[in-house]
Structures are given as structure tokens and as C-alpha cells.
Design a protein around this motif. Structure first.
Motif, PDB file in Angstrom:
ATOM      1  N   LEU A 172      -5.318   6.623  -1.106  1.00 23.02           N
ATOM      2  CA  LEU A 172      -6.289   5.567  -1.343  1.00 23.02           C
ATOM      3  C   LEU A 172      -7.125   5.436  -0.071  1.00 23.02           C
ATOM      4  N   GLN A 173      -8.357   5.919  -0.130  1.00 19.05           N
ATOM      5  CA  GLN A 173      -9.288   5.780   0.983  1.00 19.05           C
ATOM      6  C   GLN A 173      -9.991   4.444   0.841  1.00 19.05           C
ATOM      7  N   MET A 174      -9.865   3.599   1.844  1.00 17.90           N
ATOM      8  CA  MET A 174     -10.428   2.259   1.791  1.00 17.90           C
ATOM      9  C   MET A 174     -11.484   2.126   2.880  1.00 17.90           C
ATOM     10  N   ASN A 175     -12.724   1.923   2.471  1.00 18.31           N
ATOM     11  CA  ASN A 175     -13.846   1.758   3.396  1.00 18.31           C
ATOM     12  C   ASN A 175     -14.423   0.358   3.265  1.00 18.31           C
ATOM     13  N   TRP A 176     -15.166  -0.044   4.293  1.00 21.43           N
ATOM     14  CA  TRP A 176     -15.825  -1.360   4.274  1.00 21.43           C
ATOM     15  C   TRP A 176     -14.818  -2.461   3.917  1.00 21.43           C
ATOM     16  N   LEU A 177     -13.689  -2.447   4.586  1.00 18.83           N
ATOM     17  CA  LEU A 177     -12.638  -3.409   4.299  1.00 18.83           C
ATOM     18  C   LEU A 177     -13.087  -4.825   4.607  1.00 18.83           C
ATOM     19  N   LYS A 178     -12.584  -5.761   3.809  1.00 17.01           N
ATOM     20  CA  LYS A 178     -12.898  -7.177   3.943  1.00 17.01           C
ATOM     21  C   LYS A 178     -11.600  -7.946   4.188  1.00 17.01           C
ATOM     22  N   PRO A 179     -11.678  -9.129   4.794  1.00  9.70           N
ATOM     23  CA  PRO A 179     -10.462  -9.930   4.995  1.00  9.70           C
ATOM     24  C   PRO A 179      -9.709 -10.191   3.690  1.00  9.70           C
ATOM     25  N   GLU A 180     -10.426 -10.311   2.594  1.00  7.20           N
ATOM     26  CA  GLU A 180      -9.761 -10.567   1.313  1.00  7.20           C
ATOM     27  C   GLU A 180      -9.028  -9.348   0.759  1.00  7.20           C
ATOM     28  N   ASP A 181      -9.147  -8.217   1.434  1.00  2.00           N
ATOM     29  CA  ASP A 181      -8.366  -7.036   1.053  1.00  2.00           C
ATOM     30  C   ASP A 181      -6.966  -7.068   1.664  1.00  2.00           C
ATOM     31  N   THR A 182      -6.704  -8.036   2.522  1.00  2.10           N
ATOM     32  CA  THR A 182      -5.399  -8.156   3.151  1.00  2.10           C
ATOM     33  C   THR A 182      -4.310  -8.348   2.103  1.00  2.10           C
ATOM     34  N   ALA A 183      -3.304  -7.469   2.122  1.00  5.00           N
ATOM     35  CA  ALA A 183      -2.238  -7.501   1.111  1.00  5.00           C
ATOM     36  C   ALA A 183      -1.230  -6.400   1.424  1.00  5.00           C
ATOM     37  N   VAL A 184      -0.120  -6.446   0.710  1.00  6.52           N
ATOM     38  CA  VAL A 184       0.796  -5.304   0.678  1.00  6.52           C
ATOM     39  C   VAL A 184       0.313  -4.387  -0.442  1.00  6.52           C
ATOM     40  N   TYR A 185       0.066  -3.149  -0.102  1.00  5.10           N
ATOM     41  CA  TYR A 185      -0.403  -2.159  -1.075  1.00  5.10           C
ATOM     42  C   TYR A 185       0.757  -1.250  -1.470  1.00  5.10           C
TER      43      TYR A 185
END
Length: 121
Positions: A81-94
Motif C-alpha cells: 500500500l503506497q500512501m502519498n500526501w498523507l493527512k493527520p486523519e490517516d492516522t490509524a493501525v493499518y
């Protein structure tokens, strides 16, 4: 059956990138639809992305569309899972999981332990 182990999480600033990996073991991986989900503190688990067994089809939650990319390598038995342009609301356990229903984007309970992603503002 498939055994799943995630890695690649960490702390990143908003706007940054991370690449998560999910190493799978088991004879059925290459014929299994897979997905990523996440769970933030105090929230329900939610679907993030899915990929078909051969990588030919993908699906994303609206909240990550255009920023995240799911891929797989059936030789290496790994889902990414490539995650770009991360935001604070992406904070989580994946976590990665076997996808139980493609149409409803339902992730099964057959999943890994997860990896923490924290995005600072």
C-alpha cells in the motif's frame, strides 16, 4: 490458509509518504483477493483498498482515492500500500486482510496484526 504480517508503518509529517508491505505465507495467496483496512482510535475498522487475485482490479475508499495505491507481487507473496500526501486523519493501525466480498468491499477477520501509521500536522 494465509498468514499475514504487515510492516512499513511509522511517523510522518502531513504531505509525506509511506509504503506498507504485507508478507503472506500459504499456498492460496496467489488466488486470493486481498485488501487493506485501518482502525483509528475510538473508531470502527474501515476499508481502505482492495486488489484482485491477479492484480487486474483495484478498489479504493473515497477518502484515499488518488493518494493511495494498492499493488501485489504474487512471486514475492506480498501486498503493498503506497500512501502519498498523507493527512493527520490517516492516522490509524493499518492491516491487510483477505477480502471476503469484492462487491461490498468487506474484509474478512483473517488479517494480520497491523502496523501503526501516525501523521503529524
Amino acid at each position: 490458509q494465509v498468514h499475514l504480517v504487515e510492516s512499513g508503518g511509522g511517523l510522518v509529517q502531513a504531505g509525506g509518504s509511506l509504503r506498507l508491505s504485507c508478507a503472506a505465507s500459504g499456498r492460496t495467496f496467489s488466488s486470493t483477493n486481498m485488501g487493506w483496512g485501518r482502525q483509528a482510535p475510538g473508531k470502527e475498522r474501515e476499508f481502505v483498498a482492495a486488489i484482485s487475485w491477479n492484480g487486474g482490479n483495484t478498489a479504493y475508499a473515497d477518502s484515499v482515492k488518488g493518494r493511495f495505491t494498492i499493488s501485489r507481487d504474487n512471486v514475492k507473496n506480498t501486498v503493498y500500500l503506497q500512501m502519498n500526501w498523507l493527512k493527520p486523519e490517516d492516522t490509524a493501525v493499518y492491516y491487510c486482510a483477505v477480502l471476503s466480498d469484492w462487491n461490498t468491499r468487506t474484509l474478512s477477520d483473517y488479517r494480520g496484526q497491523g502496523t501503526q501509521v501516525s501523521v503529524s500536522s
